[in-house]
Design a protein around this motif. Structure first.
Motif, mmCIF file in Angstrom:
data_model
loop_
_atom_site.group_PDB
_atom_site.id
_atom_site.type_symbol
_atom_site.label_atom_id
_atom_site.label_comp_id
_atom_site.label_asym_id
_atom_site.label_seq_id
_atom_site.Cartn_x
_atom_site.Cartn_y
_atom_site.Cartn_z
ATOM 1 N N ARG A 11 0.799 -1.225 0.000
ATOM 2 C CA ARG A 11 0.000 0.000 0.000
ATOM 3 C C ARG A 11 0.838 1.285 0.000
ATOM 4 O O ARG A 11 0.333 2.377 0.244
ATOM 5 C CB ARG A 11 -1.019 -0.012 1.147
ATOM 6 C CG ARG A 11 -0.474 -0.204 2.532
ATOM 7 C CD ARG A 11 -1.653 -0.317 3.520
ATOM 8 N NE ARG A 11 -1.210 -0.487 4.890
ATOM 9 C CZ ARG A 11 -0.835 0.500 5.694
ATOM 10 N NH1 ARG A 11 -0.834 1.751 5.257
ATOM 11 N NH2 ARG A 11 -0.468 0.255 6.949
ATOM 12 N N ASN A 60 2.940 4.009 -2.394
ATOM 13 C CA ASN A 60 2.835 4.438 -3.783
ATOM 14 C C ASN A 60 4.065 3.945 -4.543
ATOM 15 O O ASN A 60 5.183 4.364 -4.267
ATOM 16 C CB ASN A 60 2.741 5.967 -3.855
ATOM 17 C CG ASN A 60 2.631 6.472 -5.278
ATOM 18 O OD1 ASN A 60 2.263 5.716 -6.187
ATOM 19 N ND2 ASN A 60 2.944 7.737 -5.487
ATOM 20 N N ASN A 104 -3.778 10.776 -6.124
ATOM 21 C CA ASN A 104 -3.760 9.320 -5.941
ATOM 22 C C ASN A 104 -2.619 8.686 -6.721
ATOM 23 O O ASN A 104 -2.479 8.932 -7.926
ATOM 24 C CB ASN A 104 -5.086 8.697 -6.425
ATOM 25 C CG ASN A 104 -6.223 8.946 -5.455
ATOM 26 O OD1 ASN A 104 -6.321 8.296 -4.427
ATOM 27 N ND2 ASN A 104 -7.070 9.919 -5.775
ATOM 28 N N SER A 113 -5.221 1.578 -5.588
ATOM 29 C CA SER A 113 -4.876 2.997 -5.636
ATOM 30 C C SER A 113 -4.539 3.432 -4.215
ATOM 31 O O SER A 113 -5.050 2.864 -3.246
ATOM 32 C CB SER A 113 -6.043 3.827 -6.172
ATOM 33 O OG SER A 113 -7.158 3.715 -5.308
ATOM 34 N N VAL A 114 -3.683 4.436 -4.080
ATOM 35 C CA VAL A 114 -3.232 4.912 -2.765
ATOM 36 C C VAL A 114 -3.330 6.431 -2.745
ATOM 37 O O VAL A 114 -2.797 7.102 -3.631
ATOM 38 C CB VAL A 114 -1.757 4.497 -2.507
ATOM 39 C CG1 VAL A 114 -1.318 4.941 -1.113
ATOM 40 C CG2 VAL A 114 -1.562 3.001 -2.683
ATOM 41 N N TYR A 173 -6.431 3.396 0.851
ATOM 42 C CA TYR A 173 -6.255 2.609 -0.373
ATOM 43 C C TYR A 173 -7.506 1.792 -0.661
ATOM 44 O O TYR A 173 -8.351 1.580 0.218
ATOM 45 C CB TYR A 173 -5.025 1.708 -0.278
ATOM 46 C CG TYR A 173 -5.026 0.655 0.805
ATOM 47 C CD1 TYR A 173 -5.223 -0.697 0.496
ATOM 48 C CD2 TYR A 173 -4.803 0.989 2.148
ATOM 49 C CE1 TYR A 173 -5.201 -1.676 1.484
ATOM 50 C CE2 TYR A 173 -4.779 0.022 3.136
ATOM 51 C CZ TYR A 173 -4.983 -1.304 2.802
ATOM 52 O OH TYR A 173 -4.967 -2.272 3.786
#
Length: 404
Positions: free
Chosen positions: A307, A309, A333, A340-341, A357
């Motif tokens: 989690r 990026n 994001n 997605s984070v 996330y």
């Protein structure tokens, strides 16, 4: 605010804004058939509500145990499965994909032309397994309708026709040009289906058997799988397609749905059905560092890694994306290994926390996990495409507004 109406630090009165909003704005106006929404905090389900209909034609009310097509919410499950194998030392993220799929050794990149007369050039970078996780592989999706390459995907039915198998997908993708050199841009794609193929290859099990043994059974997810069993049929929702003027048309009738049979194509990117409680068990295990009710599906440190990026230079999606479609708003994001984070709350223009996330599905389903607030939301409905209405951002506004 009285303590009686607060559960796990969430105001139940304020969470009722969700049911009012969905009812007035979406269900009674005929934009959504119905919906089931679940909000939990600190491991406790604070609020869950089924509203509207799961099948308009048969006038069947939505139920908490309604079975939904979750489409791309399959991707986080496949990503966790693959990372379980990473924890066993079966691969490294920097491994070239062709180490496991030899036919992908000499991939080429699109230059111009229309299928089957493409003009291509050799890729200048090597596709790595991490590029499949982060959608930086150069692969694409036919439904994006953006380029001549995705038009070829549509023609060859690489998004999951009845005749497609994982083996066939891998074979045909070897012949297809990439949209860009791997690792240089972001584009939503069939990459997670390729991860599903690798799960089978590395584990020696079919993807449905692997999921069942290593994720669904340990977590008690009895209603999740690649097909709708006979005993689930009365709970299986109809799926609808957005029509201009905020209307809907039936897209998939439960009685005749292909989900009634085990598919030839076990789509790690989009193939599962589930219920709000089943998917909550998966999301809650992640929220608790990979474990639920004494069953660990992934290591705490592995999940922390997933989690983060993983986009180069900690960029967000607008910096790298070549397409306009994603199951999350772009700004603020980034993207991790399968989710997605959120990297910048102000830039995202949607309430939440850095590090939140999650992901969504084509039929407007969605989930998010906020590790800062220990908050989990799962939203189920059946309207294609997910970009029809801004319901995901609205839900975040209402749920974060209920924190006390």
């Amino acid at each position: 605010m009285s303590g009686a109406n607060v559960v796990a630090g969430l105001s139940l009165d304020r969470l009722e804004n969700i049911s009012r909003h969905l009812d007035e704005r979406y269900i009674r106006t005929g934009k959504f058939p119905g919906a089931v929404t679940l909000v939990a905090r600190r491991g406790e389900i604070a609020w869950v509500k089924a509203q509207g209909l799961m099948d308009i034609e048969r006038n069947k009310p939505a139920r908490r145990d309604t079975v939904f097509r979750i489409y791309s919410m399959t991707k986080p499950v496949t990503s966790v499965a693959m990372m379980q194998l990473y924890e066993q030392g079966r691969f490294l993220l920097d491994d070239p994909v062709h180490k496991y799929i030899p036919s992908w050794k000499h991939l080429r990149v699109y230059d111009n032309g229309i299928y089957p007369n493409f003009i291509t050039r050799p890729a200048t970078t090597t596709m790595r397994i991490r590029d499949l996780f982060t959608h930086m592989s150069g692969l694409t999706y036919g439904f994006l309708c953006r380029s001549n390459v995705d038009a070829a995907y549509r023609e060859l039915k690489l998004d999951g026709s009845r005749d497609l198998t994982l083996d066939k997908l891998i074979e045909q993708l070897a012949e297809m040009p990439l949209e860009f050199d791997p690792g240089t841009a972001w584009n939503y794609s069939v990459a997670t289906d390729v991860l599903g193929y690798l799960v089978q290859l590395l584990s020696g099990q079919s993807l449905d058997d692997y999921f069942r043994e290593h994720i669904f059974e340990p977590l008690g997810m009895r209603d999740t799988g690649f097909q709708v069993r006979e005993d689930q049929m009365d709970r299986f929702a109809a799926c609808y397609l957005y029509q201009p003027g905020d209307q809907m048309a039936l897209q998939d009738d439960p009685e005749t749905s292909r989900y009634r049979e085990r598919p030839n194509f076990l789509a790690g990117g989009a193939g599962l059905v589930s219920t709000v409680d089943d998917y909550f068990r998966f999301a809650q295990a992640l929220c608790q560092g990979g474990e639920l009710d004494g069953h660990r599906i992934i290591g705490r440190k592995t999940l922390e890694f997933m989690r983060l990026n993983h986009l180069p230079g900690n960029q967000d999606l607008p910096g790298l994306s070549i397409g306009a479609f994603s199951e999350t708003p772009y700004e603020g994001n980034g993207f991790g290994l399968g989710f997605s984070v959120k990297t910048d709350v102000a830039k995202s223009r949607t309430n939440g926390s850095v590090g939140e996330y999650g992901w969504g599905g084509l039929a407007s389903t969605n989930f998010f996990i906020d590790p800062v607030e220990e908050l989990v939301m799962v939203f189920m409905t059946q309207l294609i495409p997910s970009s029809s209405y801004p319901i995901r951002e609205e839900l975040r506004a209402m749920i974060n507004g209920a924190l006390v």
